[in-house]
Design a protein around this motif. Structure first.
Motif, short mmCIF file in Angstrom:
data_model
loop_
_atom_site.label_atom_id
_atom_site.label_comp_id
_atom_site.label_asym_id
_atom_site.label_seq_id
_atom_site.Cartn_x
_atom_site.Cartn_y
_atom_site.Cartn_z
N ARG A 238 1.33 4.82 -28.87
CA ARG A 238 -0.09 4.76 -28.57
C ARG A 238 -0.38 3.74 -27.47
NH1 ARG A 238 -4.20 7.17 -31.15
NH2 ARG A 238 -5.11 6.58 -29.16
N GLY A 239 0.38 2.64 -27.49
CA GLY A 239 0.22 1.64 -26.43
C GLY A 239 0.56 2.21 -25.07
N ARG A 240 1.59 3.04 -25.00
CA ARG A 240 1.98 3.65 -23.71
C ARG A 240 0.90 4.62 -23.22
NH1 ARG A 240 8.51 4.52 -23.73
NH2 ARG A 240 9.06 2.64 -24.86
N GLU A 241 0.34 5.38 -24.13
CA GLU A 241 -0.74 6.30 -23.74
C GLU A 241 -1.94 5.51 -23.20
OE1 GLU A 241 -1.67 8.63 -27.15
OE2 GLU A 241 0.33 9.57 -27.27
N PHE A 242 -2.26 4.42 -23.88
CA PHE A 242 -3.38 3.59 -23.45
C PHE A 242 -3.09 2.97 -22.08
CE2 PHE A 242 -5.71 -0.41 -23.25
CZ PHE A 242 -6.99 -0.01 -23.64
N ALA A 243 -1.87 2.49 -21.90
CA ALA A 243 -1.48 1.87 -20.62
C ALA A 243 -1.57 2.88 -19.49
CB ALA A 243 -0.07 1.31 -20.72
N ALA A 244 -1.07 4.09 -19.72
CA ALA A 244 -1.10 5.12 -18.68
C ALA A 244 -2.54 5.46 -18.27
CB ALA A 244 -0.38 6.37 -19.17
N GLY B 79 13.84 2.14 -16.98
CA GLY B 79 13.56 3.26 -16.09
C GLY B 79 12.83 4.39 -16.80
N GLU B 80 13.24 4.68 -18.03
CA GLU B 80 12.57 5.72 -18.81
C GLU B 80 11.12 5.34 -19.10
OE1 GLU B 80 15.03 6.07 -22.22
OE2 GLU B 80 16.72 6.96 -21.13
N PHE B 81 10.90 4.07 -19.41
CA PHE B 81 9.53 3.58 -19.68
C PHE B 81 8.66 3.75 -18.44
CE2 PHE B 81 6.41 0.14 -19.54
CZ PHE B 81 5.76 0.29 -20.76
N SER B 82 9.18 3.33 -17.31
CA SER B 82 8.43 3.42 -16.06
C SER B 82 8.10 4.87 -15.71
CB SER B 82 9.22 2.79 -14.91
OG SER B 82 8.57 2.96 -13.68
N THR B 83 9.09 5.75 -15.84
CA THR B 83 8.86 7.16 -15.53
C THR B 83 7.81 7.75 -16.44
OG1 THR B 83 11.13 7.44 -14.74
CG2 THR B 83 9.96 9.43 -15.41
N GLU B 84 7.87 7.42 -17.72
CA GLU B 84 6.89 7.95 -18.68
C GLU B 84 5.48 7.48 -18.35
OE1 GLU B 84 5.69 7.55 -23.42
OE2 GLU B 84 7.67 6.87 -22.74
N ILE B 85 5.33 6.17 -18.10
CA ILE B 85 4.00 5.62 -17.81
C ILE B 85 3.42 6.24 -16.55
CG2 ILE B 85 2.74 3.54 -17.11
CD1 ILE B 85 3.35 3.54 -20.06
N ARG B 86 4.21 6.28 -15.49
CA ARG B 86 3.69 6.78 -14.21
C ARG B 86 3.42 8.29 -14.26
NH1 ARG B 86 4.08 2.22 -11.17
NH2 ARG B 86 5.92 0.90 -11.48
N SER B 87 4.24 9.03 -14.99
CA SER B 87 4.01 10.47 -15.11
C SER B 87 2.72 10.75 -15.88
CB SER B 87 5.19 11.14 -15.82
OG SER B 87 6.37 11.01 -15.06
N LYS B 88 2.52 10.01 -16.98
CA LYS B 88 1.30 10.20 -17.76
C LYS B 88 0.08 9.77 -16.96
CE LYS B 88 3.22 9.89 -22.43
NZ LYS B 88 3.27 9.13 -23.71
N ALA B 89 0.20 8.70 -16.19
CA ALA B 89 -0.93 8.24 -15.37
C ALA B 89 -1.29 9.30 -14.34
CB ALA B 89 -0.57 6.92 -14.69
N ALA B 90 -0.28 9.88 -13.69
CA ALA B 90 -0.54 10.91 -12.68
C ALA B 90 -1.21 12.13 -13.31
CB ALA B 90 0.77 11.32 -12.00
N ALA B 91 -0.77 12.50 -14.52
CA ALA B 91 -1.37 13.65 -15.21
C ALA B 91 -2.83 13.41 -15.54
CB ALA B 91 -0.58 13.95 -16.49
N LEU B 92 -3.21 12.14 -15.66
CA LEU B 92 -4.60 11.79 -15.95
C LEU B 92 -5.42 11.57 -14.68
CD1 LEU B 92 -3.91 9.28 -18.87
CD2 LEU B 92 -5.00 11.53 -19.07
N GLY B 93 -4.81 11.84 -13.53
CA GLY B 93 -5.53 11.72 -12.27
C GLY B 93 -5.48 10.34 -11.65
N ARG B 94 -4.64 9.45 -12.19
CA ARG B 94 -4.51 8.11 -11.62
C ARG B 94 -3.37 8.08 -10.60
NH1 ARG B 94 -3.62 3.45 -15.58
NH2 ARG B 94 -4.34 2.31 -13.73
N ASP B 95 -3.44 7.11 -9.70
CA ASP B 95 -2.35 6.91 -8.74
C ASP B 95 -1.27 6.07 -9.44
OD1 ASP B 95 -0.62 6.19 -6.73
OD2 ASP B 95 -2.16 5.51 -5.34
N PRO B 96 -0.09 6.65 -9.71
CA PRO B 96 0.94 5.91 -10.43
C PRO B 96 1.46 4.69 -9.68
CG PRO B 96 1.81 7.98 -9.61
CD PRO B 96 0.33 8.02 -9.38
#
Length: 441
Positions: free
Chosen positions: A220-226, A243-260
């Motif tokens: 849930r923290g990762r979703e909130f961060a993204a 690396g996996e953490f970074s990829t997950e955060i940035r991918s989720k952020a991009a899916a939400l319309g944010r600039d990763p």
């Protein structure tokens, strides 16, 4: 450099190590004196580091008989430090569960003005039940609800910070026109958890908005961060997992319309550094030796994981059953998972883990070049944007890092020699966010 290396500093009490307050050079009451924190702030600013992050859980620590815990209110403390510093960012930790949105928005934005645009806010939801009871809350909401509340809370805070557009303050003394009311907006928020009219009675931030920082690593923290974080204070023990953490955060952020690329990932790092590797290891051994009785580090590790220490054999790997997240765990899930995954991957003995792990974060021991090598390797991998430096002893460990490691990073051309701007967003290379009311118009 196409991308920059960044450093936060976690500034808590006497230092991160349990035996920090036993340092003979440190006054046992230093953790409640402004000079103690001013010295740390001045050291970090001298090293051109990005910001100081002040942790906080507003409850008396149960281990107070054995050592100090953070006690000064971080918003008040950072406001005091804003007066004696000119560049270093100031990030207090404040709970979204235990504070009313309007008051918090006003306090953080006031800090931003007082500091000239150097403020951030480390958003936490609070997992400690006894802290909640200090605020008249008998039972904390479950984790999922806390994060749902936090999402609405942060969106409301951002609207409050936007309630004054740029240009709203006219200041025309000749014609007695102070402000343009059409550019000052009521938020009129009616949500699932909060109801706030607004507008905020503080003008827009010198940097657009204070920087949003987040420190959760659970699912849930990762979703909130993204969705919301502009900087993430994470816990990572291995480069692959990072690396996996970074990829997950940035991918989720991009899916939400944010600039990763507008997210800074800064995991915790406890550097123990001296002129030679041998001297650095002696420093760490000296700290460990101050803990009494001898089994204290093992007991702390066991307690942190939530299992009896008699289940741990110093010269064997952690038992398999302690690597599964306990159901109903109250403490941080992300910290537990990071350590468990690292222990399972490496198979290190408990004795070995105790040289690499301190209270949820990775320890790196060595001479200046070795510590700089670790930082550069992780940074060049692209999985992190830098680190949150966690001094084992304050301010001495921070002074060691600034005086010994920072010059090596500067010589290698991967860290700034001077600040290029004045705001925290300048330091972090973050764009100023658009005003949501102006965008609607």
């Amino acid at each position: 450099m196409s991308r920059s290396l960044h450093f936060f500093v976690n500034v808590g009490s006497a230092g991160y190590h349990s035996a920090a307050w036993l340092d003979p050079e440190l006054d046992p009451s230093a953790f409640v004196t402004l000079d103690h924190y001013r010295r740390a702030a001045e050291t970090a600013e001298r090293g051109k580091l990005d910001a100081l992050l002040f942790p906080d859980i507003p409850v008396q620590h149960p281990g107070i008989g054995r050592g100090p815990a953070a006690s000064l209110d971080p918003v008040l403390l950072t406001s005091a430090l804003a007066v004696s510093t000119t560049r270093i960012g100031l990030i207090p930790t404040v709970s979204s569960t235990l504070n009313l949105p309007y008051n918090l928005a006003r306090r953080i934005l006031s800090l931003d003005h007082v500091s000239g645009g150097r403020a951030g806010w480390n958003v936490v939801t609070t997992f400690e039940p006894n802290a909640a009871k200090n605020f008249g809350i008998d039972h904390l909401p479950e984790r999922d609800e806390r994060y749902r509340r936090a999402a609405e809370y942060v969106e409301l805070i951002e609207r409050l910070w936007d309630s004054w557009e740029y240009g709203a303050l006219i200041g025309d003394q000749e014609n007695a026109r102070f402000a343009d009311p059409d550019l000052v907006h009521a938020v009129e928020h009616r949500g699932e958890f909060y109801s706030v009219a607004g507008p905020l009675n503080v003008t827009r931030s010198p940097q657009g908005r204070p920087v949003l920082v987040q420190a959760g690593s659970s699912s849930r923290g990762r979703e909130f961060a993204a969705a919301h974080a502009e900087a993430i204070y994470a816990t990572q023990f291995g480069l692959d997992a990072s690396g996996e953490f970074s990829t997950e955060i940035r991918s989720k952020a991009a899916a939400l319309g944010r600039d990763p690329d507008q997210i800074r990932i800064l995991p915790g790092l406890v550097p123990i550094v001296a002129e030679t590797e041998h001297a650095a290891r002696e420093k760490f051994d000296e700290l460990q030796a101050r803990l009494r009785p001898e089994s204290a580090p093992v007991r702390r590790l066991a307690s942190w994981l939530g299992f009896p220490d008699e289940e741990f054999d110093l010269d064997s790997p952690l038992p398999a059953h302690v690597l599964d997240l306990p159901s109903g765990r109250v403490g941080p899930q992300g910290f537990f998972t990071s350590l468990a995954d690292y222990a399972a991957l490496t198979g290190h003995t408990v004795r070995h883990l105790l040289t690499e792990f301190l209270g949820g974060h990775r320890v790196v021991i060595g001479d200046p070049a070795q510590v700089a090598d670790h930082i550069e390797t992780w940074w060049r991998s692209g999985s992190v944007d830098g680190f949150t430096i966690i001094p084992a002893v304050l301010p001495r460990s921070l002074e060691d890092f600034v005086d010994l490691v920072v010059p090596v990073l500067q010589e290698r051309g991967i860290f700034r020699s001077e600040y290029s701007g004045v705001t925290l967003r300048d330091h972090l290379d973050l764009r100023e966010p658009a005003n949501s009311f102006a965008s609607q118009r």
